[in-house]
Design an enzyme around this catalytic site. Structure first.
Site, mmCIF file in Angstrom:
data_model
loop_
_atom_site.group_PDB
_atom_site.id
_atom_site.type_symbol
_atom_site.label_atom_id
_atom_site.label_comp_id
_atom_site.label_asym_id
_atom_site.label_seq_id
_atom_site.Cartn_x
_atom_site.Cartn_y
_atom_site.Cartn_z
ATOM 1 N N HIS A 153 -6.328 -29.538 30.935
ATOM 2 C CA HIS A 153 -6.184 -30.272 29.662
ATOM 3 C C HIS A 153 -7.268 -29.871 28.663
ATOM 4 C CE1 HIS A 153 -3.513 -33.066 31.898
ATOM 5 N NE2 HIS A 153 -4.408 -32.894 32.864
ATOM 6 N N SER A 274 -16.004 -9.724 8.367
ATOM 7 C CA SER A 274 -15.373 -10.416 7.252
ATOM 8 C C SER A 274 -15.856 -9.777 5.959
ATOM 9 C CB SER A 274 -15.773 -11.894 7.295
ATOM 10 O OG SER A 274 -15.663 -12.463 6.009
ATOM 11 N N LYS A 280 -19.934 -12.893 10.125
ATOM 12 C CA LYS A 280 -18.758 -12.970 10.998
ATOM 13 C C LYS A 280 -18.547 -11.742 11.868
ATOM 14 C CE LYS A 280 -16.012 -15.737 11.210
ATOM 15 N NZ LYS A 280 -14.840 -16.007 10.367
ATOM 16 N N GLU A 287 -6.774 -11.250 18.861
ATOM 17 C CA GLU A 287 -5.812 -12.042 18.093
ATOM 18 C C GLU A 287 -4.479 -11.313 17.958
ATOM 19 O OE1 GLU A 287 -8.528 -14.611 15.056
ATOM 20 O OE2 GLU A 287 -8.752 -12.444 14.966
#
Ligand code: ARG
Length: 465
Positions: A153, A274, A280, A287
């Protein structure tokens, strides 16, 4: 010239003609079309349709077409790969080339080419998935006794070895290879000899043709062979399960590499920055890997719905099964390479993982098991440890930091030193001493076992390239 113009009074409308051509994408089947054509030409010679001389002229032309590939100035009116090859043979070998299509149909050809293509693709996917499993096993071995929290969970549940987590993915990918192998076995029958729908009219030796192309034998029914694409559907569905597994691995790594977890550091080589925020480092490779599952699942749905409810036998709809298959193969091979490369250079933050594995009452289950071993019924033990958890939360400490009095308040009456040592990380890990469990000895055995299974999986013949 078209392959079928005789019956037509007027020419096909130009934009429709352009639109219906499959050569822009089925040209990748060229090598299979040549192999199928060679096998067919030899069968024709054996059946007395081609003389020995004619056969060598055709075989020579086919060889040249293959080595030349598709020239940049190829006539734009070529309809499909079958048209391209047949025309090429006529151009190279003269009129004898017009005999090549005796006793065969594009319907059986495309069915054969696609089976050959899918078979090779399975071999390539097999090799690359094996490399990924190998990388997982190497990481697992290198992780040694590194411990991490396992989640249920998305909440911290129990500590496990990081190796155990990595091997969970190895199991998934082993099953993916297994599924692909069984698909390979089923598809390995040769449609050549099926004709357009009812079976060829030339007495070709179908067994010999099948053997030449590496098939186990000929297909059993000409209508089925020319009209089903279940092998492609199956392959893409299996590839979508593989993609699903990759997406879960990617997701775990994306989360674990965030500052919030900090369990792993991703290699720069698989991240991007970024344009706006200088600090970043984004996990783009992972992804895209995660998103790959969406594309492949889309392809699986496109394929299944295209073939669904088609009346027997061949229909041009079947041409639309090609792109979802090709797209799946190309993408799958690419993402497997990215996943393996990324994993190989992944850096596991062992101290940080260990801290997370020893905080937040993750030894509560082990504590309840400890009481149960001393004769307290488990439900009761669960209740008592639950109270101890509550107390530790209010005292902002861990269970093993509670005092004898604290435990007494929870009606837990055990020697403190024994209680504490049962709650140490090593003890908690060792407790799960069962096949498939995370006890270190079991994980070491699992590493050896995965290696063994990987090695025993037949290395595909054509898959290395
Ligand atoms: N390009 C076609 C396909 O992919 C080849 C078979 C064409 N057969 C026909 N009867 N039009 O399905």
């Amino acid at each position: 010239m078209k392959m079928w113009s005789g019956r037509f009074e007027t020419a096909v409308e130009a934009s429709f003609d352009r639109w219906q051509r499959s050569f822009p994408y089925d040209r990748r089947l060229l090598a299979y079309e040549i192999a199928s054509s060679k096998a067919h030409a030899e069968a024709l010679a054996q059946a007395g349709v081609l003389s020995g001389q004619e056969l060598s002229a055709v075989i020579g032309a086919l060889g040249r077409i293959l080595s030349e590939g598709v020239p940049a100035d190829t006539d734009a009116t070529i309809e499909d790969v079958h048209h391209f090859v047949e025309r090429g043979v006529v151009e190279q070998a003269g009129d004898v080339g017009m005999k090549l299509h005796t006793g065969r149909s594009r319907n059986e050809l495309i069915a054969t080419d696609l089976r050959l293509y899918t078979r090779d693709s399975i071999d390539h996917v097999h090799v690359r998935t094996s490399a990924l499993i190998e990388a997982l096993v190497e990481k697992a071995e290198a992780a040694g006794m590194a411990a991490m929290p396992a989640y249920t969970h998305a909440q911290r549940a129990e500590p496990v070895l990081a190796a155990h987590w990595l091997l969970a993915y190895a199991e998934m990918f082993l099953r993916d290879i297994d599924r692909l192998q069984s698909c390979r076995e089923r598809l390995n029958e040769c449609p050549l000899g099926s004709g357009a729908v009812a079976g060829t009219v030339v007495p070709v030796d179908r067994q010999a043709v099948a053997r030449k192309l590496g098939f186990d034998g000929p297909t059993a029914n000409s209508m089925d062979a020319t009209s089903d694409r279940d092998f492609a559907i199956e392959f893409v569905q299996h590839a979508s399960l593989l993609a699903g597994h990759l997406s879960r691995l990617a997701e775990d790594l994306i989360l674990f590499s965030s500052n919030e977890y900090g369990f792993v550091h991703l290699p720069d080589a698989y991240c991007t920055g970024s344009s706006a925020m200088p600090q970043k480092k984004n996990p783009d490779a992972l992804e895209l890997l995660r998103a790959h599952a969406g594309r492949v699942l889309g392809n699986a749905v496109a394929l299944a719905t295209t073939v669904k409810a088609l009346p027997l036998a061949y229909n041009k709809d079947l041409q639309e099964t090609q792109m979802p298959l090709f797209d799946t193969v190309g993408r799958t091979l690419a993402v497997l390479d990215v996943a393996t490369g990324c994993l190989r250079s992944l850096d596991i933050d062992v101290p940080r993982m260990r801290i997370a594995a020893t905080r937040g009452g993750m030894n509560a289950f082990a504590a309840a098991a400890f009481l149960a071993r001393r004769g307290v019924p488990f439900r009761k033990a669960h209740e008592l440890i639950g109270r101890a958890v509550q107390l530790s939360l209010s005292k902002k400490c861990e269970l093993e930091e509670l005092s004898t009095e604290d435990l007494g308040r929870c009606e837990i009456d055990v020697p403190l030193d024994q209680f504490r040592s049962a709650l140490s990380l090593d003890a908690v890990l060792a407790l799960h001493d069962v096949e498939g469990g995370t006890a270190p000895a079991r994980v070491a055995a699992a590493i050896a076992n995965v290696r063994e299974r990987l090695e025993s999986m037949q290395e595909p013949v054509g898959g290395r390239s």
